[in-house]
Design an enzyme around this catalytic site. Structure first.
Site, PDB file in Angstrom:
ATOM      1  N   TYR A  29       0.854  -1.184   0.000  1.00 45.83           N
ATOM      2  CA  TYR A  29       0.000   0.000   0.000  1.00 45.83           C
ATOM      3  C   TYR A  29       0.900   1.249   0.000  1.00 45.83           C
ATOM      4  O   TYR A  29       0.836   2.095   0.882  1.00 45.83           O
ATOM      5  CB  TYR A  29      -0.974   0.008   1.182  1.00 45.83           C
ATOM      6  CG  TYR A  29      -2.263   0.708   0.809  1.00 45.83           C
ATOM      7  CD1 TYR A  29      -3.173   0.109  -0.058  1.00 45.83           C
ATOM      8  CD2 TYR A  29      -2.554   1.978   1.271  1.00 45.83           C
ATOM      9  CE1 TYR A  29      -4.332   0.757  -0.442  1.00 45.83           C
ATOM     10  CE2 TYR A  29      -3.718   2.632   0.899  1.00 45.83           C
ATOM     11  CZ  TYR A  29      -4.598   2.016   0.048  1.00 45.83           C
ATOM     12  OH  TYR A  29      -5.742   2.660  -0.332  1.00 45.83           O
ATOM     13  N   HIS A  34       7.391   5.546   1.032  1.00 54.83           N
ATOM     14  CA  HIS A  34       8.078   4.342   0.535  1.00 54.83           C
ATOM     15  C   HIS A  34       8.876   4.678  -0.721  1.00 54.83           C
ATOM     16  O   HIS A  34      10.005   4.218  -0.893  1.00 54.83           O
ATOM     17  CB  HIS A  34       7.071   3.252   0.155  1.00 54.83           C
ATOM     18  CG  HIS A  34       6.228   2.747   1.285  1.00 54.83           C
ATOM     19  ND1 HIS A  34       4.880   2.977   1.369  1.00 54.83           N
ATOM     20  CD2 HIS A  34       6.553   1.996   2.370  1.00 54.83           C
ATOM     21  CE1 HIS A  34       4.400   2.386   2.440  1.00 54.83           C
ATOM     22  NE2 HIS A  34       5.383   1.787   3.083  1.00 54.83           N
ATOM     23  N   GLY A 144      12.166   4.264   7.022  1.00 52.62           N
ATOM     24  CA  GLY A 144      11.730   5.654   7.214  1.00 52.62           C
ATOM     25  C   GLY A 144      11.844   6.082   8.668  1.00 52.62           C
ATOM     26  O   GLY A 144      11.595   5.284   9.577  1.00 52.62           O
ATOM     27  N   GLN A 145      12.172   7.348   8.854  1.00 50.27           N
ATOM     28  CA  GLN A 145      12.281   7.921  10.197  1.00 50.27           C
ATOM     29  C   GLN A 145      10.906   7.996  10.883  1.00 50.27           C
ATOM     30  O   GLN A 145      10.816   8.124  12.086  1.00 50.27           O
ATOM     31  CB  GLN A 145      12.933   9.317  10.086  1.00 50.27           C
ATOM     32  CG  GLN A 145      12.967  10.155  11.350  1.00 50.27           C
ATOM     33  CD  GLN A 145      13.819   9.531  12.453  1.00 50.27           C
ATOM     34  OE1 GLN A 145      14.703   8.707  12.183  1.00 50.27           O
ATOM     35  NE2 GLN A 145      13.558   9.918  13.693  1.00 50.27           N
TER      36      GLN A 145
END
Ligand code: PAF
Length: 277
Positions: A29, A34, A144-145
């Site tokens: 998704y 992303h 990711g942060q």
């Protein structure tokens, strides 16, 4: 772009990939957050693998595994456009066959924040990520942060278990109004989507207070809490001001500090964070 469902096939193809190999693990998704990871992996590696696997082991019994949003066709079209070499999308039975019984657990830092609210969550994350690392053998993996604690936990696992790869963490990608991109934003109705801005507003307030010289962590937590409580659709899970490495809660703000929060907007649990450097 090759779409691979079987572990053996993935391992076989891995041998033919030019190094370094960059891996972006996802639960699908896909959104711009992303894709930012994929683009960075594309820049830094001649071979890019993206995994799509909604990992049941990291969802608690009362969490949203069944309703977790899925759109593999759209995901594949997006990844094709980004020039990804391989998409690894195994089934649950492929990753967790009936006799599966080995788990990877990272200690203390998984007991705080998300770990405290979601018992067993990080055991599921580290186990599946370790499996993906073993199967795909990436030289670099991208996270990711937005899931700050997850990135910290994975770095710790890699260091403690001497895994032979580099973990790259990239900044949170936000909507123009500040909401952190997340697959779970898809659950929000228009009213909740508006209410969800309160997470970023609370983080911005923390940053503002700190830049004005506020060093009392409890005072900042209280101001953030008061702001969120004004939003009727929001219910706080936690508001944390912690040491960015140990995740110990702080009395005094002494950078680098991770300011993080988890808030339910209606039925949707959202997380976000900033680092005060
Ligand atoms: O961040 C995620 O999407 C997941 O936790 C991950 C890292 C793909 C493991 O399932």
């Amino acid at each position: 772009m090759k779409e691979i469902e079987k572990i053996d096939e993935m391992k076989r193809l891995r041998q033919q990939l030019a190094e370094p190999v960059g891996l972006v693990p996802t639960m699908g998704y896909l959104h711009e957050g992303h894709l930012a990871l994929v683009r960075q992996a594309r820049v830094e590696n001649p071979s890019v693998v993206v995994s799509i696997f909604v990992n049941p082991a990291q969802f608690g019994p009362r969490e949203d595994l069944k309703s977790y949003p899925r759109d593999p066709e759209r995901d594949l079209a997006l990844l094709e456009k980004e020039g990804v070499d391989i998409v690894f999308m195994p089934s649950v039975a492929e990753m967790y066959p009936a006799q599966f019984s080995s788990w990877v657990e990272v200690g203390k830092i998984t007991e705080r924040l998300e770990g405290a609210s979601r018992p067993g969550h990080f055991r599921g994350v580290t186990t599946v990520v370790a499996k993906l690392f073993n199967i795909i053998q990436p030289n670099k993996a991208y996270f990711g942060q937005k899931d700050a604690q997850q990135a910290i936990v994975i770095k710790k696992m890699v260091a403690d278990l001497n895994m032979n790869l580099e973990i790259v963490t990239l900044p949170t990608v936000r909507e123009p109004d500040g909401l952190a991109m997340s697959s779970r934003n898809a659950y929000l109705n228009p009213q909740e989507r508006q209410a969800a801005l309160v997470l970023y507003q609370a983080l911005s307030l923390a940053e503002q207070l700190w830049s004005q010289g506020e060093k009392d962590a409890e005072r900042i937590r209280q101001e953030m809490t008061a702001l969120i409580q004004k939003q009727p659709l929001a219910e706080i899970d936690y508001v944390s001001i912690a040491d960015a490495k140990t995740l110990d809660e702080l009395d005094r703000v002494s950078p680098p500090v991770l300011v993080s929060l988890a808030v339910r907007i209606g039925k949707t649990r959202l997380i976000d964070n900033i680092v005060l450097e």
